[in-house]
Scaffold this active site. Structure first.
Site, PDB file in Angstrom:
ATOM      1  N   ASP A   1     -12.563  -5.652   1.092  1.00 24.33           N
ATOM      2  CA  ASP A   1     -11.328  -6.358   0.776  1.00 24.33           C
ATOM      3  C   ASP A   1     -11.584  -7.867   0.683  1.00 24.33           C
ATOM      4  OD1 ASP A   1      -8.671  -6.322   0.237  1.00 24.33           O
ATOM      5  OD2 ASP A   1      -7.991  -5.757   2.249  1.00 24.33           O
TER       6      ASP A   1
ATOM      7  N   CYS B   1      -4.649  -7.601  -3.981  1.00 23.44           N
ATOM      8  CA  CYS B   1      -5.148  -6.267  -3.609  1.00 23.44           C
ATOM      9  C   CYS B   1      -4.471  -5.116  -4.354  1.00 23.44           C
ATOM     10  CB  CYS B   1      -4.959  -6.024  -2.116  1.00 23.44           C
ATOM     11  SG  CYS B   1      -5.747  -7.252  -1.070  1.00 23.44           S
TER      12      CYS B   1
ATOM     13  N   HIS C   1      -4.184   0.747  -2.257  1.00 19.53           N
ATOM     14  CA  HIS C   1      -3.361  -0.132  -1.445  1.00 19.53           C
ATOM     15  C   HIS C   1      -2.352   0.749  -0.712  1.00 19.53           C
ATOM     16  CE1 HIS C   1      -2.111  -4.120  -0.295  1.00 19.53           C
ATOM     17  NE2 HIS C   1      -0.896  -3.607  -0.225  1.00 19.53           N
TER      18      HIS C   1
ATOM     19  N   HIS D   1     -11.242  -8.546  -5.441  1.00 18.01           N
ATOM     20  CA  HIS D   1     -11.122  -9.866  -6.091  1.00 18.01           C
ATOM     21  C   HIS D   1     -11.840 -10.870  -5.211  1.00 18.01           C
ATOM     22  CE1 HIS D   1      -8.175 -10.357  -3.014  1.00 18.01           C
ATOM     23  NE2 HIS D   1      -7.512  -9.307  -3.468  1.00 18.01           N
TER      24      HIS D   1
END
Ligand SMILES: *[C@@H]1O[C@H](CO)[C@@H](O)[C@H](O)[C@H]1NC(C)=O
Ligand SMILES: *[C@@H]1O[C@H](CO)[C@@H](O)[C@H](O)[C@H]1NC(C)=O
Ligand SMILES: *[C@@H]1O[C@H](CO)[C@@H](O)[C@H](O)[C@H]1NC(C)=O
Length: 513
Positions: free
Chosen positions: A30, A69, A124, A318
């Site tokens: 994450d 996310c 998610h 990301h």
């Protein structure tokens, strides 16, 4: 390159080189940016990921489709863009209920004879995945969530006065934490347990195992010993701690979430642009890097149980800014927020580190894994006809084989987007994470090998369409001379032709590639 020529004669032969339907391990961390040894970071301590890189394709320019996310994960797990999923925040609708019964990456493996298992944060959680991580569609059994996940944002960090706080920077002794452990320790233990016993568990089927680590997402809660790899005096500060020259304000994210943490809140940092004090920035960077070292260690523990015949993918959802541009967190279209690490180990094909420089996208992973494992026909490109199994990315396998053969590969582009509720950074509405119905502006961004071009245009959440006639800001960065994106040169006369060309491609979006 130590790859035999016969092995590369054709893509068909390639099928026979990797065992039919190999096991797949998909690791997702994450908020992991490419601050890793194998990506050239001198300050990172990531021996296990670096070791995986020595036998993997290493994608130097891999980009998320949105630097948040929920939208990013829903996007790469379905190989569709945020615009196609109408998902721009972490609280949106479940696609199966609101849009269509789109087949996911793990679901496709499951349908093709695999045992699919999810550990940790893969989808998610919450509404976006129907509070079930898309079980039973995507997984053979219910997803595993580490029990201590429930303390993720609890008041468990020691503050300097000996009390407990909800801090951003939170080194801990796991034994003294609630339940005596941490979520990622529990997830890696569960992954080890599965990998040791998988033959008994899957009943003869190959596995698709997805392991999602929670760190380095905030708060930076990690076992304190990982700080030892990162002495404070060795931590450097970013060299571009200012907003890019000529940047439209709409492009910038004011790191609202970081500011809310107890240790940062009490610093009363001016809103929205800061500055953050050097010492704080250094401590944040140290904590991020220590969290990455922690995850690297967990990855090492898992990889010990994985044989050479397993396809291994490692990526992040990301990036994360640690003071670059004076920003923290993700929530933007800059490279620092959209760029992710991406490693793909292909048994017998990547015996060494193979660098892939052209831009690629996270939506490419699904079709690429389908072709690498030969579990089905290649995925078709989505054509707007409501197909439930299709891709808005592209398979990278042909290009990967061409790189092994030292043949030139076609140029490519990566597309990302980020929504805003208004023109200037704000707390209410939260311009870092606007709710879907608050969105007024969409920033669309195209990254070629050389340029990043971004345009912020009016966006309607009724039609879910941009209006390219109403522009609120434009940005052009030239990565040949400005890899940090410090200088917005969109208004330079000499760039007119480049801007026109990039704008045309941007308006076509992924359909252009
Ligand atoms: C979502 O979960 C609910 C409750 O578990 C279930 O009734 C519903 O069928 C699920 N939605 C879909 C599309 O499967
Ligand atoms: C910290 O920097 C010093 C001086 O450059 C170096 O010798 C040392 O190895 C560094 N420590 C770590 C843990 O990287
Ligand atoms: C944008 O402008 C073009 C050219 O003037 C026009 O054809 C088009 O309808 C406009 N689009 C919208 C959404 O107003």
């Amino acid at each position: 390159m130590k790859v035999s020529e016969t092995l590369l004669i054709c893509l068909i032969c390639f099928q026979t080189t990797i065992s039919k339907h190999p096991n797949v391990l998909f690791i997702i961390a994450d908020d992991l940016r490419p601050s890793l040894g194998c990506y050239g970071s001198k300050e990172a301590h990531t021996p296990n990921i670096d070791s995986l890189a020595t036998k993997s394709f290493l994608f130097k320019n891999a980009f998320a489709q949105q630097a948040l996310c929920g939208p990013s994960r829903t996007s790469f797990l379905t190989s569709r863009r945020p615009d196609s999923l109408r998902t721009y925040d972490n609280w949106g609708n479940y696609w199966r209920a609101s849009l269509g019964n789109f087949v996911t990456l793990p679901q496709h493996f499951k349908r093709n004879g695999y045992y699919a298992y999810s550990i940790g944060k893969v989808f998610h959680p919450g509404r976006l995945s129907n509070h079930t991580d898309d079980y039973p569609y995507s997984w053979s059994v219910e997803a595993f969530h580490p029990p201590t996940e429930k303390y993720s944002n609890a008041k468990v960090c020691s503050d300097k006065k000996g009390g407990l706080a909800r801090n951003l920077i939170c080194p801990v002794v796991p034994e003294y934490q609630p339940s005596g452990t941490l979520p990622d320790l529990e997830s890696s233990q569960e992954a080890e347990r599965f990998l040791r016993n998988w033959r008994g568990i899957t009943d003869g089927r190959p596995f698709f195992l997805a392991v999602g680590f929670h760190k380095p997402h905030v708060p930076f809660k990690f076992p304190v010993e990982y700080l030892d790899f990162h002495p404070l005096e060795n931590v450097s500060l970013p060299t571009n701690r200012w907003r890019p020259a000529g940047m439209p304000e709409v492009a910038w994210n004011p790191w609202n979430d970081v500011r809310k943490r107890d240790d940062i809140d009490k610093l009363k940092i001016p809103y929205p642009y800061g500055p953050m004090a050097d010492e704080t920035m250094r401590e944040i960077k140290r904590a991020y890097y220590a969290s990455v070292s922690y995850i690297d260690d967990m990855i090492g523990r898992i990889l010990k149980h994985v044989d050479e015949e397993t396809v291994v993918v490692l990526t992040g959802d990301h990036g994360w800014s640690i003071g670059e541009h004076g920003e923290f967190a993700k929530y933007s279209n800059f490279d620092i927020a959209t760029k992710v690490p991406l490693l793909i180990h292909v048994p017998r094909l990547s015996n060494t580190e193979i660098i892939f420089n052209n831009p690629v996208e996270l939506v490419d992973i699904f079709p690429t894994l389908v072709d690498l494992t030969q579990i089905s026909q290649p995925l078709k490109k989505c054509a707007g006809d409501g197909a439930v199994l299709c891709t808005e990315g592209r398979s990278l396998v042909q290009s990967m084989v061409k790189i092994l053969r030292n043949t030139k590969i076609a140029s490519s582009s990566a597309f990302s987007q980020y929504p805003r509720p208004g023109l200037v950074p704000s707390r209410h509405p939260d311009s870092d994470q606007p709710k879907s119905k608050e969105i007024e502006i969409m920033g669309y961004s195209i990254r070629t090998k050389r340029y990043r071009y971004t345009e912020w245009v009016e966006f309607s959440t009724k039609s879910f369409r941009p209006d390219w006639n109403v522009t609120f800001g434009r940005e052009l960065y030239d990565h040949l001379i400005d890899i940090q994106e410090n200088d917005n040169i969109v208004d330079r006369e000499a760039m007119g032709e480049i801007v026109r060309t990039l704008r045309e491609k941007l308006m076509l979006g992924w359909r252009y590639i």
